[in-house]
Design an enzyme around this catalytic site. Structure first.
Site, short mmCIF file in Angstrom:
data_model
loop_
_atom_site.label_atom_id
_atom_site.label_comp_id
_atom_site.label_asym_id
_atom_site.label_seq_id
_atom_site.Cartn_x
_atom_site.Cartn_y
_atom_site.Cartn_z
N ASP A 32 46.83 54.39 36.30
CA ASP A 32 45.49 54.11 35.78
C ASP A 32 45.21 55.09 34.65
OD1 ASP A 32 42.98 52.46 37.35
OD2 ASP A 32 42.45 53.76 35.67
N LEU A 68 46.73 44.96 38.79
CA LEU A 68 45.28 44.89 38.94
C LEU A 68 44.55 45.41 37.71
CD1 LEU A 68 44.97 46.44 42.53
CD2 LEU A 68 45.17 44.02 41.95
N GLY A 69 45.27 46.02 36.77
CA GLY A 69 44.64 46.70 35.65
C GLY A 69 43.99 45.75 34.66
N SER A 72 37.43 44.07 34.30
CA SER A 72 37.19 43.25 35.48
C SER A 72 36.01 42.29 35.34
CB SER A 72 36.96 44.14 36.71
OG SER A 72 35.83 44.97 36.51
N ASN A 109 39.36 33.26 40.07
CA ASN A 109 38.78 31.92 40.06
C ASN A 109 38.16 31.58 38.71
OD1 ASN A 109 36.74 33.95 40.91
ND2 ASN A 109 35.34 32.22 41.00
N HIS A 110 37.90 32.59 37.88
CA HIS A 110 37.30 32.35 36.57
C HIS A 110 38.28 31.72 35.59
CE1 HIS A 110 33.62 34.05 37.95
NE2 HIS A 110 34.25 35.14 38.33
N TYR A 134 37.04 36.51 29.76
CA TYR A 134 37.74 37.07 30.92
C TYR A 134 38.56 35.99 31.61
CZ TYR A 134 38.27 38.87 35.70
OH TYR A 134 38.77 39.25 36.92
N CYS A 164 36.24 39.97 45.99
CA CYS A 164 36.77 41.00 46.88
C CYS A 164 35.88 42.24 46.84
CB CYS A 164 38.20 41.36 46.51
SG CYS A 164 38.97 42.52 47.67
N ARG A 172 25.69 33.86 47.49
CA ARG A 172 26.78 32.99 47.04
C ARG A 172 28.13 33.46 47.59
NH1 ARG A 172 30.48 32.14 42.86
NH2 ARG A 172 30.53 29.99 42.12
#
Length: 267
Positions: A32, A68-69, A72, A109-110, A134, A164, A172
């Site tokens: 990171d 994961l980087g 976000s 999901n985006h 994104y 998450c 929602r």
């Protein structure tokens, strides 16, 4: 898998996963731009996903990369391009150069956020309908994963993560919650799968109010969700009330990411 390189390890999901992915005989190599204090069985590398040389060096000897980087959430195009798109290319390229056989990519999901409830449960092969820059970056990451699998033979699993958090953050999320424990179960399934090839799966818990996305692909990897956001429903509704099922937050899979206030001119 004995050595796992985790990019974005100081972020929300990385922080949640560190204790959950720790195992005797397993090394978590944490990368990171933020400083990290490694614990037992961990190594810390301060570097950016935009630095190909540093990524390549960090990837040497790793059995898998969990990527994961990146940014976000929504951001101006230049930042999304640099960190989320070019950075993801560099993660795949570093893995190829270092001989890492598997990459697990945190998609979202985006990437399919403008799909609507009449299509639920949304299939893994649903066409891309990103709701933001994104979301576009996640579509690009999935496409890079396909390229690096078919051209270079890497095993690549793209997890379209819904929400998450330690607890559902809003009403929602009672439908979209992906508990940290279930998220860890998903990653363990991705690590253990024998020759998965290239796959796109959804990451979500077994929510009573769920059913928005297919879990067929995740089940084929060995994932079994155990948690349910309904545990939090009564208390949440008592504090905040219920939302109408036909309200604007439920018109698309991407929820508020489809709202006009995330238009490019508003950033």
């Amino acid at each position: 898998m004995s050595t796992i390189l985790i990019t974005g390890a100081a972020g929300r999901i990385g922080t949640l996963m560190r204790p959950r992915l720790a195992r005797p005989g397993r090394t978590l190599r944490l990368l990171d731009i933020e400083p990290l204090q490694p614990g037992p069985g961990e190594e810390a590398i301060r570097a950016s996903v935009t630095d190909l040389a540093a990524l390549t060096e960090a990837s040497r000897g790793a059995d898998v990369v969990i990527h994961l980087g990146g940014k976000s959430g929504e951001a101006p195009w230049e930042r999304i391009l640099d960190t989320n798109i070019d950075g993801t290319y560099k993660v795949f390229e570093a893995a190829r150069r270092a001989g890492v056989p598997r990459v697990v990519f945190a998609s979202s999901n985006h990437a399919v956020g403008f799909h609507t409830p009449d299509e639920y449960p949304l299939a893994e092969d649903a066409p891309p309908l990103p709701d933001t820059y994104y979301g576009v970056s996640k579509v690009a990451g999935e496409a890079l994963g396909a390229l690096y699998h078919h051209r270079y033979g890497l095993d690549v699993i793209c997890i379209r993560i819904l929400s998450c958090f330690p607890e559902p953050p809003d009403q929602r999320a009672l439908s979209t919650w992906f508990s940290p424990d279930d998220c860890a179960r998903m990653f363990e399934a991705c690590l253990a799968a024998d020759k998965p090839g290239y796959r796109v799966v959804y990451g979500v818990s077994a929510n009573t109010r769920g059913g928005w996305v297919s879990l067929k692909g995740a089940a084929e990897l060995g994932y079994r969700a155990e948690d349910d956001a309904e545990t939090f429903a009564a208390e949440m509704f008592a504090e905040r009330g219920e939302l109408p099922a036909d309200g604007p937050l439920f018109k698309h899979l991407g929820g508020q990411f489809t709202f006009p206030d995330l238009d490019a001119d508003s950033l």
